[in-house]
Design a protein around this motif. Sequence first.
Motif, PDB file in Angstrom:
ATOM      1  N   LEU A  14     111.689  19.981  47.160  1.00  0.00           N
ATOM      2  CA  LEU A  14     112.400  19.896  48.434  1.00  0.00           C
ATOM      3  C   LEU A  14     113.342  18.697  48.461  1.00  0.00           C
ATOM      4  O   LEU A  14     114.114  18.528  49.398  1.00  0.00           O
ATOM      5  CB  LEU A  14     111.398  19.782  49.592  1.00  0.00           C
ATOM      6  CG  LEU A  14     110.574  21.036  49.876  1.00  0.00           C
ATOM      7  CD1 LEU A  14     109.435  20.721  50.837  1.00  0.00           C
ATOM      8  CD2 LEU A  14     111.480  22.126  50.457  1.00  0.00           C
ATOM      9  N   THR A  41     110.206  20.204  36.747  1.00  0.00           N
ATOM     10  CA  THR A  41     109.501  19.981  38.003  1.00  0.00           C
ATOM     11  C   THR A  41     109.167  21.334  38.592  1.00  0.00           C
ATOM     12  O   THR A  41     110.057  22.185  38.732  1.00  0.00           O
ATOM     13  CB  THR A  41     110.397  19.217  38.990  1.00  0.00           C
ATOM     14  OG1 THR A  41     110.793  17.994  38.382  1.00  0.00           O
ATOM     15  CG2 THR A  41     109.663  18.933  40.285  1.00  0.00           C
TER      16      THR A  41
ATOM     17  N   GLN B  23     117.510  15.454  43.041  1.00  0.00           N
ATOM     18  CA  GLN B  23     117.026  15.253  44.409  1.00  0.00           C
ATOM     19  C   GLN B  23     118.092  15.643  45.430  1.00  0.00           C
ATOM     20  O   GLN B  23     117.815  16.343  46.399  1.00  0.00           O
ATOM     21  CB  GLN B  23     116.609  13.790  44.642  1.00  0.00           C
ATOM     22  CG  GLN B  23     116.023  13.609  46.038  1.00  0.00           C
ATOM     23  CD  GLN B  23     115.763  12.163  46.423  1.00  0.00           C
ATOM     24  OE1 GLN B  23     116.380  11.249  45.889  1.00  0.00           O
ATOM     25  NE2 GLN B  23     114.856  11.958  47.353  1.00  0.00           N
ATOM     26  N   SER B  26     118.427  19.378  45.598  1.00  0.00           N
ATOM     27  CA  SER B  26     117.243  19.992  46.204  1.00  0.00           C
ATOM     28  C   SER B  26     117.317  19.906  47.720  1.00  0.00           C
ATOM     29  O   SER B  26     117.024  20.870  48.436  1.00  0.00           O
ATOM     30  CB  SER B  26     115.981  19.287  45.712  1.00  0.00           C
ATOM     31  OG  SER B  26     115.803  19.514  44.339  1.00  0.00           O
ATOM     32  N   GLN B  27     117.697  18.746  48.218  1.00  0.00           N
ATOM     33  CA  GLN B  27     117.832  18.576  49.670  1.00  0.00           C
ATOM     34  C   GLN B  27     118.886  19.522  50.227  1.00  0.00           C
ATOM     35  O   GLN B  27     118.691  20.177  51.249  1.00  0.00           O
ATOM     36  CB  GLN B  27     118.239  17.136  50.003  1.00  0.00           C
ATOM     37  CG  GLN B  27     117.166  16.108  49.736  1.00  0.00           C
ATOM     38  CD  GLN B  27     117.627  14.684  50.045  1.00  0.00           C
ATOM     39  OE1 GLN B  27     118.729  14.480  50.540  1.00  0.00           O
ATOM     40  NE2 GLN B  27     116.782  13.715  49.753  1.00  0.00           N
ATOM     41  N   ALA B  30     117.780  23.194  50.072  1.00  0.00           N
ATOM     42  CA  ALA B  30     116.756  23.457  51.091  1.00  0.00           C
ATOM     43  C   ALA B  30     117.422  23.623  52.456  1.00  0.00           C
ATOM     44  O   ALA B  30     117.064  24.514  53.234  1.00  0.00           O
ATOM     45  CB  ALA B  30     115.737  22.322  51.122  1.00  0.00           C
ATOM     46  N   VAL B  36     114.300  26.203  46.134  1.00  0.00           N
ATOM     47  CA  VAL B  36     114.365  25.692  44.758  1.00  0.00           C
ATOM     48  C   VAL B  36     112.987  25.856  44.129  1.00  0.00           C
ATOM     49  O   VAL B  36     112.010  25.281  44.598  1.00  0.00           O
ATOM     50  CB  VAL B  36     114.792  24.214  44.731  1.00  0.00           C
ATOM     51  CG1 VAL B  36     114.766  23.672  43.301  1.00  0.00           C
ATOM     52  CG2 VAL B  36     116.174  24.057  45.336  1.00  0.00           C
ATOM     53  N   GLN B  37     112.908  26.654  43.067  1.00  0.00           N
ATOM     54  CA  GLN B  37     111.607  26.906  42.460  1.00  0.00           C
ATOM     55  C   GLN B  37     111.341  26.001  41.256  1.00  0.00           C
ATOM     56  O   GLN B  37     110.188  25.774  40.904  1.00  0.00           O
ATOM     57  CB  GLN B  37     111.517  28.368  42.014  1.00  0.00           C
ATOM     58  CG  GLN B  37     111.448  29.313  43.209  1.00  0.00           C
ATOM     59  CD  GLN B  37     111.264  30.742  42.787  1.00  0.00           C
ATOM     60  OE1 GLN B  37     111.748  31.136  41.733  1.00  0.00           O
ATOM     61  NE2 GLN B  37     110.586  31.520  43.608  1.00  0.00           N
ATOM     62  N   ARG B  38     112.381  25.536  40.652  1.00  0.00           N
ATOM     63  CA  ARG B  38     112.207  24.661  39.487  1.00  0.00           C
ATOM     64  C   ARG B  38     113.387  23.727  39.354  1.00  0.00           C
ATOM     65  O   ARG B  38     114.518  24.090  39.664  1.00  0.00           O
ATOM     66  CB  ARG B  38     112.109  25.462  38.186  1.00  0.00           C
ATOM     67  CG  ARG B  38     110.775  26.080  37.931  1.00  0.00           C
ATOM     68  CD  ARG B  38     110.746  26.840  36.628  1.00  0.00           C
ATOM     69  NE  ARG B  38     109.538  27.637  36.554  1.00  0.00           N
ATOM     70  CZ  ARG B  38     109.366  28.831  37.124  1.00  0.00           C
ATOM     71  NH1 ARG B  38     110.333  29.402  37.805  1.00  0.00           N
ATOM     72  NH2 ARG B  38     108.209  29.463  37.003  1.00  0.00           N
ATOM     73  N   GLN B  39     113.118  22.531  38.844  1.00  0.00           N
ATOM     74  CA  GLN B  39     114.161  21.631  38.355  1.00  0.00           C
ATOM     75  C   GLN B  39     113.858  21.446  36.877  1.00  0.00           C
ATOM     76  O   GLN B  39     112.696  21.298  36.507  1.00  0.00           O
ATOM     77  CB  GLN B  39     114.081  20.261  39.022  1.00  0.00           C
ATOM     78  CG  GLN B  39     114.177  20.271  40.531  1.00  0.00           C
ATOM     79  CD  GLN B  39     113.687  18.963  41.143  1.00  0.00           C
ATOM     80  OE1 GLN B  39     113.091  18.120  40.473  1.00  0.00           O
ATOM     81  NE2 GLN B  39     113.930  18.802  42.435  1.00  0.00           N
ATOM     82  N   ALA B 206     112.829  17.305  57.470  1.00  0.00           N
ATOM     83  CA  ALA B 206     112.199  16.618  56.348  1.00  0.00           C
ATOM     84  C   ALA B 206     112.109  15.144  56.679  1.00  0.00           C
ATOM     85  O   ALA B 206     112.942  14.604  57.406  1.00  0.00           O
ATOM     86  CB  ALA B 206     113.019  16.806  55.071  1.00  0.00           C
ATOM     87  N   ILE B 207     111.080  14.487  56.160  1.00  0.00           N
ATOM     88  CA  ILE B 207     110.886  13.064  56.433  1.00  0.00           C
ATOM     89  C   ILE B 207     111.018  12.281  55.141  1.00  0.00           C
ATOM     90  O   ILE B 207     110.547  12.711  54.086  1.00  0.00           O
ATOM     91  CB  ILE B 207     109.516  12.828  57.119  1.00  0.00           C
ATOM     92  CG1 ILE B 207     109.397  11.381  57.594  1.00  0.00           C
ATOM     93  CG2 ILE B 207     108.356  13.198  56.214  1.00  0.00           C
ATOM     94  CD1 ILE B 207     108.279  11.180  58.617  1.00  0.00           C
ATOM     95  N   TYR B 208     111.718  11.155  55.207  1.00  0.00           N
ATOM     96  CA  TYR B 208     111.914  10.286  54.053  1.00  0.00           C
ATOM     97  C   TYR B 208     111.427   8.899  54.439  1.00  0.00           C
ATOM     98  O   TYR B 208     111.865   8.346  55.448  1.00  0.00           O
ATOM     99  CB  TYR B 208     113.388  10.229  53.660  1.00  0.00           C
ATOM    100  CG  TYR B 208     113.988  11.600  53.440  1.00  0.00           C
ATOM    101  CD1 TYR B 208     113.849  12.236  52.213  1.00  0.00           C
ATOM    102  CD2 TYR B 208     114.640  12.267  54.457  1.00  0.00           C
ATOM    103  CE1 TYR B 208     114.359  13.511  52.010  1.00  0.00           C
ATOM    104  CE2 TYR B 208     115.157  13.545  54.269  1.00  0.00           C
ATOM    105  CZ  TYR B 208     115.011  14.157  53.042  1.00  0.00           C
ATOM    106  OH  TYR B 208     115.508  15.423  52.845  1.00  0.00           O
TER     107      TYR B 208
END
Lengths: 438, 438
Positions: A14, A41, B23, B26-27, B30, B36-39, B206-208
């Motif tokens: 995510l 990942t 990253q 992915s953000q 999303a 996203v199933q894989r990186q 989402a929280i960061y």
Amino acid sequence: MTAEIISVGTELLLGNILNTNAQFLSQELAALGITVQRQSTIGDNHDRLAEWVEAAKARADLLVFTGGLGPTADDLTKETVAACYGDSLTFDPEEWEKITSFFARMGRQTTPNNRKQAMVPVHGQKIPNAHGTAPGAWFEQEGRCAVLMPGVPAEMKAMWAEQVRPRLLARQNCTLHSLTLRVLGGESDIEYRVRGLLKNENPTAAIYCKTGESEIRITARAASDQDGAQMCRAYAKKFYDLLGDAVYDEDVPGLAHTVVHTLAARGLTLSTAESCTGGMIAQQLTGVPGASDVFGYGFVTYWEQAKARLLGVNPAVIERYNVVSGPVAAQMARGARAASGSDLAVAVTGLAGPGGGDAVRPVGTVYIAGAAGTSVFVEKFHYVRPDRENTRARAAHAALELALRLAQGKAPAGCYRIDAAACSDPAALAALDGALIL
Amino acid sequence: MTAEIISVGTELLLGNILNTNAQFLSQELAALGITVQRQSTIGDNHDRLAEWVEAAKARADLLVFTGGLGPTADDLTKETVAACYGDSLTFDPEEWEKITSFFARMGRQTTPNNRKQAMVPVHGQKIPNAHGTAPGAWFEQEGRCAVLMPGVPAEMKAMWAEQVRPRLLARQNCTLHSLTLRVLGGESDIEYRVRGLLKNENPTAAIYCKTGESEIRITARAASDQDGAQMCRAYAKKFYDLLGDAVYDEDVPGLAHTVVHTLAARGLTLSTAESCTGGMIAQQLTGVPGASDVFGYGFVTYWEQAKARLLGVNPAVIERYNVVSGPVAAQMARGARAASGSDLAVAVTGLAGPGGGDAVRPVGTVYIAGAAGTSVFVEKFHYVRPDRENTRARAAHAALELALRLAQGKAPAGCYRIDAAACSDPAALAALDGALIL
């Protein structure tokens, strides 16, 4: 030996967290002479994970997992990998005792889920975790290995250093020795000059670019640490031969450390006067343990009146030459030294943007001054990338570089020198301004 | 729609650079509602890459590639992916013209290798690169897509925002609106309180976690930006209902920005007096464009004599209560205000370690004071993680939090209040010390 790094966690997919584990492990495995062929990942999904592990196991000698060792139903890594390596898990009373006593110390109750963390390999080995509740695991089948570590970076790094790396070194029957050179100068320039030394089998050498400098890490695999140290030293000499005294130190985290250590070794003190860097230099110096031996006073003089009141900068000089000018930088450095009684002082005045600037002083113009003995040295920079934080960081780095040269007692290259006593003299200031404006 | 992110580059597998692209993407994916199933990260090796792409193409609707678009023989991504999607490449004179004129501007010559960068898809589309020489590419076969972008983060992010995201939005026939809440408080605590809101389909949230605070990003997919904005606002209300005024601002990069904006809106000025944070607070404030409207003076008083000389801290008070104490913090804040003439001042004195500390003042003990009007507010913290940089960063954050409350004209919660005029009164200082030492 080939390896793949597999990070497990939906929060990575995510983008909620940055995967720093993969970079760390890649560096460490490369240093061990193990070739990382893939990083991947994947989420906490049993079927996808199992399929993935089967395929990776067929490709690589070693699979290095991080994450998925927690207590929740989502955390499936351990049982899934165990099955792929023909192993299974068993409850370990010793680990369970550790977990329950940890919870007791925190004043919390364990839940049935926590028992998952106490499950360890039947045929493989558990890997003790001295920094958290979840033990790691080591599985092995027909010479192919898998190692499982927690996803929390601090726990993973500690387990790697204390448990996993020693196992891999023992397998390879060798030890590792590292040496880090820190190098001043433009990054791509440095990389270009040393490129011929970066593709070596043993020792390996890698370059990492930082603001205003580069880090070169040399790592040797050898039968003994003494042999490794000798190999690193011999290989480091090749870098010194190419880079000369652009290499400013070894095995320190950054330039501020070298400045503090050099000042301490020579019994000198330093003060700072900052305008556009706004405290960044002081903050970097005080980030070094023991900075209080050499640094006591930092002046953040963002306004003209603050420069006048705290540092004795003459408002007429600001008026005449602009607050972003060589004469003002010189008076700031002189003033910081006088106000603090320090042996040395550095000062910065510049235009970090985004607003302001003109043809003579575009955004990115910075003047840096250093006062030592009867001299004040002044230098002008113009940073072309129009980014406030980047300009500030590069200016702070340049000021530390000047501080280092002064602490070493070296005349800094590329600076205009003015007599400290002449910093109030109109003719001397005019000459300084004229020399640096061009 | 499902996606995989594939980063190409041997330098990533060696750990020479940190993969921040994965990253970011992915953000962004999303937020677009794409799972996203894989990186994965693979090297510049034709056979491995081709095999990898075939497998990934079978699994996911969209493959997002970064890296491998450079001019060297190592850079194979474009031709390899083209073949996997039944496409091929052709020379594009327009792109070649861009490349040669770029080189001419830099005063450099193109090499035959550079022609590789001017190769574009025959059936797919080239993706213009307004920030570099390498165009991206888009391939498509039977509804499955691949998009190729450069590996340099700044170029990739620009191409994503300008070219790729709009294409994906058009495909999904929608637009995106985002809203970011910034929240004060312990990170795991905040996450726990809002956990029920973090698994929503649309808007997503989402929280960061950051030092001393969290960032909550809400993103809505909607037919129009106006609808998206309304959806975000309605969803944000749920967070406000749970968190109250722990939410300190929206759509700002951090606390220092809110402090500067609040001061500016109220016509107030602030000064700082820092010991253990060593300039970190001033540096964060001056990192905000426009800080000079509200901040002019910062004192880094690392030594006791500097606290006395610049801030008028009484040496007898240091002697009596220790330099890390409530009375000293109070006198520092009062002194910074007096020496600068600012409306408000904040001060920090603490023990960041690693050395020093005793039973009463262990490493991690920090006193923070804020002066406003006739009051000085003092607060004590003890940070348990024994890490110098972490202690300093959390102390700086707590000082900014206090500055914000003072700028808002709010009585800060959890502080001991002493009259500014009483900061020299022995009985009042003794009471302050007694209240905060316990």
